[in-house]
Scaffold this active site. Structure first.
Site: not given
Ligand code: GLY
Ligand code: MN
Ligand code: MN
Length: 439
Positions: A355, A407, A261, A351, A272, A389, A362, A244, A40, A409, A385
């Site tokens: 975005h 990374r 991140d 990647h 982000d 890696y 996103h 991720h 619940d 960003e 970003e």
């Molecule tokens: N934190 C998700 C991305 O950087 O796309």
């Molecule tokens: Mn991010």
């Molecule tokens: Mn991002």
């Protein structure tokens, strides 16, 4: 209730959407459902982004109907009725009257009456816009309302014949941010930047990845940003190479980098940010060499964010610098053009460079118009970003590089002149980071 986005802006958004709808149509947009966490206990409620965009109304069990030209009001909300007994347990409910007064809606009804009222509002409208296919339960409800009308055709009812996805019209509006939306996103960026600074300072004490996550959450909450925009990634050492990674449990080791991140939401608007820094406060020569390539690629990409350039320009700029850097470091061989054409960079940069960012991390909005990349225009907000890696088990690469994941960003809004970075409050050059962590 929102405080950065005024009530009249929500009304303006509804007006703009109705302007784009067919004149004899209706749009039906549901609030997000509540989701069970266990037995619940519910997950904290997060409003559906489309519904939030059009209402600012933060309750579940609500439905917005937009009915262009309706005599008694075009924007109609169905929501929970006030109920003192229930409110004693679960908190304040706005109620239909409160929705008209406080949210600028034209008309409102108890959601418990929707099955009796909404079919009459759909009657005579030839087209229904709704989030087609997003939620099976809601698809069924829309069809049930339509079936009521179909059963009355012999009595002269006119059921709609066209069912159109709302997304295309609405998401194109959401792509262009207003000054107030940018204010909310800048505030989210400011809080998140402070959170990253706090986590950097905490890292020198060692501990586990979750100790840094705790610093992030503490800062978000302290500023009233009660929700993250997505689960925070705190990856130390080779965990920084897992895009991720959200386990956030590993111990922090002195010689390792940490990739964080993380970003909070303000009035449902996301930030982000990613930063990568050494646990010890000092980059090793190899970490620094890779870091500087990523940073240079990020600067090149940000430089390419300006009106007239298209969506892919920043990515192309970053990719060139990253690939040239990999060749300089001896990780790749040959020419930049060949390494890009053969996608030799892919094991190290898999990647895209960013975005759209907005109510969703996103965010919505098309990246291409037909076959062409979308041109960048003032008011669009995107992340930049790039990363590199080097997998810990990549035996094609000299051992000294393995396990380095970096990374960087930031969140960037396109302006008339070029762009503005919304997340400058956290350092990103090697010297700035080392100085902060030494302090
Ligand atoms: N934190 C998700 C991305 O950087 O796309
Ligand atoms: Mn991010
Ligand atoms: Mn991002």
């Amino acid at each position: 209730m929102s405080s950065i986005i005024p009530v009249k802006e929500f009304a303006e958004r509804r007006r703009k959407l109705m302007e784009r709808m067919a004149p004899d149509s209706i749009a039906i947009i549901p609030a997000a459902p509540e989701r069970v966490r266990n037995r619940d206990v519910l997950h904290p409620f997060r409003q559906d982004s489309d519904f939030q965009y059009l209402t600012g109304f933060g309750e579940p069990e609500a439905v917005l109907a937009l009915i262009p030209g309706r005599e008694y009001g075009e924007s109609v909300l169905f929501c929970k009725e006030k109920d003192p007994e229930k409110e004693l347990w679960d908190g304040f409910l706005v109620g239909p009257e409160g929705a008209i007064e406080g949210y600028g809606l034209d008309d409102a009804f108890p959601v418990s009456d929707i099955d009796d009222i909404l079919p009459g509002m759909i009657e005579g409208r030839s087209r229904v816009y709704y989030p087609l296919g997003k939620d099976q339960g809601f698809d069924t409800r829309v069809m049930d309302w339509v079936k009521v009308l179909r059963s009355k055709v012999k009595s002269g009812a006119h059921p709609p014949g066209e069912f159109v996805s709302l997304e295309h019209l609405l998401h194109d509006l959401r792509l262009y941010k207003s000054a107030n939306e940018i204010k909310a996103m800048a505030r989210a960026g400011e809080i998140s930047a402070e959170a990253h600074v706090r986590a950097m300072k905490r890292a020198r004490k060692g501990g586990n990845e979750y100790n840094l996550e705790a610093e992030l959450i503490h800062t978000f909450m302290e500023h009233g940003a009660r929700s993250t925009a997505y689960p925070s990634i705190v990856g130390s050492g080779a965990n920084g190479c897992i895009l991720h990674y959200i386990e956030n449990t590993a111990p922090l080791h002195e010689g390792d980098l940490v990739l964080i991140d993380a970003g909070c939401e303000v009035e449902c608007y996301a930030s982000d940010i990613t930063r990568t820094f050494p646990v010890s406060g000092k980059f090793s020569p190899e970490q620094r060499a890779v870091y500087d390539v990523v940073l240079e690629s990020q600067y090149a990409a940000i430089d390419a964010v300006r009106p007239g350039n298209h969506w892919n320009h920043p990515h192309e700029a970053a990719l060139r610098v990253l690939t040239a850097g990999l060749i300089d470091l001896g990780i790749l061989t040959g020419t930049v053009d060949d390494a890009i054409a053969s996608e030799a960079f892919k094991p190290f940069f898999m990647h895209r460079t960013g975005h759209w960012l907005g109510l969703d991390v996103h965010d919505v909005g098309d990246y291409k118009v037909g076959e062409a990349w979308r041109l960048l225009e003032p008011g669009m907000v995107l992340t930049v970003e790039p990363g590199l890696y080097i997998a810990p088990n990549n035996t094609d690469v000299d051992e000294k590089w393995r396990g380095i994941g970096i990374r960087i960003e930031d969140d960037v809004v396109v302006t008339k002149e070029g762009c503005r970075v919304l997340t400058n409050g956290v350092p990103k050059t090697v010297d700035e980071i080392e100085a902060l962590m030494a302090g």
